[in-house]
Write an enzyme that holds these catalytic residues in place. Structure first.
Site, PDB file in Angstrom:
ATOM      1  N   CYS A   1       1.652 -14.339  19.923  1.00  0.00           N
ATOM      2  CA  CYS A   1       1.972 -14.903  21.243  1.00  0.00           C
ATOM      3  C   CYS A   1       0.750 -15.065  22.161  1.00  0.00           C
ATOM      4  O   CYS A   1       0.435 -16.167  22.601  1.00  0.00           O
ATOM      5  CB  CYS A   1       2.990 -14.015  21.956  1.00  0.00           C
TER       6      CYS A   1
ATOM      7  N   HIS B   1       2.455 -13.100  29.600  1.00  0.00           N
ATOM      8  CA  HIS B   1       1.923 -12.431  28.412  1.00  0.00           C
ATOM      9  C   HIS B   1       0.429 -12.652  28.194  1.00  0.00           C
ATOM     10  O   HIS B   1      -0.050 -12.721  27.061  1.00  0.00           O
ATOM     11  CB  HIS B   1       2.709 -12.839  27.173  1.00  0.00           C
TER      12      HIS B   1
END
Length: 501
Positions: free
Chosen positions: A66, A122
């Site tokens: 990610c 993130h």
């Protein structure tokens, strides 16, 4: 005909009035086989309809995890150049996307765009300077960290760490719509932004979904769709139950994206909005990546080749040879950086990027300028274990670790060579039979590793534990500037190690 098309692009990039709005929808852990045009078992009619009105990117790649993919999208640089190549930033790790690198939304703001992020960030939160509102986004509504419960927004229930709540509006904690399923929460916020969006000034809106990342949760009505399918196939076990839920999360995404596009059309904003749909990496379930080898975290195709398409704007439709065609152009997530910025009017000569402007290859079928693609380059500075994976045209080399990179200890190093044109599922290792190609690709790796910046991927700090922050995931417990130490006088020992391999 190409001259006419180039004139159309020139008109777009030179006229501020024609700068396109950009709606970038980023799914989480969506595998190559998780969409109905690659797998008829999936229920994604809205996504398939939208893809059928634009261009499907059949050779589209991301990073294996990610955070590296998101860093590549934001900076237009391969993660090995930004120290982000090691993997996802887990909760309570004192790191983030280095602040010296300008981001896509920052540069778009210079071109008159308003910029908005909905959903998952993130890219670090332990220091305020890492936050999305400090990295180019005018507005943010979403989660700072890796993944919370899809209904409660709580992270990692653990008596030693504490339950960490994670939802912010701007930089303030928000308890809005507590209990609403995450995909629908992001949808609602997106629709609110579209309701207020300017029809005269351009905007960039990233909808960064938190599905289909674990924990696997979905509304019952979507789960029942797949339970019915399984009953017809007489399949019933714990694994299929989990798979039903994961697939249900994707169909919920499909419904949500359909409503977002309906809102876009009802406001008239679709007349000048480019829609990009992408995943951030492959699924953690191998079966979800179709017949591709490997899964999330791997540099095999299943970890990095994912669904994507572009759709929208009259200019795109004027340029398309035929809507709904599948482009075989080699595309990496870094390519959005120069492509979208060029469409915004930014001069590409001003940019430092690993990306390639893919507008003409995707819309006209011209040959892409990209012939080399980097899956990952990582070399641990404590153990000298490594992972190198590159592609030149149809040849792919994996050298070192193949699965999720494990630093700080010696791992078995492997050598694979695949011809992806003949063997897209990576079943035949040609490393022994094609030694000259192996050496050619190793030479590319060795040249690129001279430019690799040391990764900073520390263990989690108890300073960030929610029990010390009133049960919240909060910034303020780490410093920045680690890159000044790691990169100030780049160690040549790692470089010498690579050259000697």
């Amino acid at each position: 005909m190409n001259i006419v098309l180039c004139i159309l692009v020139s008109v777009l990039t030179q006229s501020s009035a024609s700068k396109p709005n950009i709606l970038f929808i980023l799914a989480d852990d969506l595998g190559f086989g998780d969409v109905s045009w690659n797998n008829p078992e999936m229920i994604t009619p809205n996504l398939e309809r939208l893809a059928g009105q634009g261009v499907i990117l059949d050779q589209y790649y991301t990073q294996p995890k990610c955070s590296p993919s998101r860093a590549a999208l934001m900076t237009g640089l391969y993660p090995f150049r930004t120290g982000m190549q090691r993997g996802s930033i887990g909760p309570f790790r004192p790191t983030g996307l280095p602040t010296p690198f300008p981001t896509l939304p920052e540069i778009l703001r210079n071109q008159g765009y308003s910029t908005h992020l909905v959903g998952k960030w993130h890219l670090g939160y332990c220091n305020e300077n890492y936050l999305p509102t400090r990295r180019g986004f005018d507005s943010f509504f979403g989660e700072y960290a890796q993944q919370a419960d899809h209904y409660t927004r709580e992270h990692e229930v653990n008596r030693h760490i504490g339950t960490g709540y994670d939802l912010r509006r701007g930089e303030n904690v928000s308890y809005e719509n507590l209990g609403l399923y995450s995909t629908f929460l992001w949808e609602e916020e997106t629709i609110n932004i579209l309701d207020k969006a300017s029809t005269s000034d351009p905007w960039f809106l990233e909808v960064s979904l938190t599905a289909a990342h674990p924990p696997y949760q979905a509304p019952d009505k979507y789960i029942k769709m797949y339970e019915r399918k399984n009953r017809r196939k007489k399949q019933k076990n714990n694994r299929s139950d989990q798979d039903n839920i994961r697939k249900a999360m994707i169909t919920a995404i499909d419904d949500s994206v359909g409503r977002i596009i309906d809102k876009l059309k009802s406001t008239g904003l679709d007349e000048n909005t480019l829609v990009v749909f992408s995943s951030d990496n492959g699924s953690g379930h191998s079966d979800a990546n179709g017949s591709l080898r490997g899964k999330k975290g791997y540099v095999f195709e299943g970890g990095v080749r994912v669904p994507a398409f572009i759709q929208g704007t009259p200019l795109l439709h004027q340029m398309l040879v035929t809507p709904g065609y599948s482009s075989s152009a080699l595309v990496h997530i870094v390519d959005w950086f120069p492509t979208l910025l060029r469409l915004s009017g930014e001069k590409l000569s001003n940019l430092e990027t690993d990306g390639v402007d893919i507008w003409e290859p995707l819309t006209t079928g011209e040959i892409s300028q990209r012939e080399i693609l980097v899956y990952n380059l990582d070399l641990d500075d404590q153990s000298k274990t490594f992972q190198f994976a590159v592609r030149k045209n149809n040849w792919k080399l994996i050298w070192g670790q193949t699965k999720e990179f494990k630093p700080h200890k010696k791992e078995k190093n492997e050598l694979f060579l695949f011809n992806l044109a003949r063997d897209p599922n990576e079943t035949e290792n040609l490393a022994e039979s094609e030694p000259s190609i192996v050496q050619e690709l190793k030479k590319i790796v060795k040249n690129l590793t001279k430019e690799t910046r040391t990764a900073f991927h520390p263990n989690r700090f108890n300073l960030g534990f929610p029990k010390y922050h009133e049960g919240l995931l909060s910034p303020g417990w780490c410093g920045t500037g680690w890159w000044k130490i790691l990169w100030n006088s780049e160690s040549t020992s790692l470089g010498r190690f690579v050259q000697a391999l």
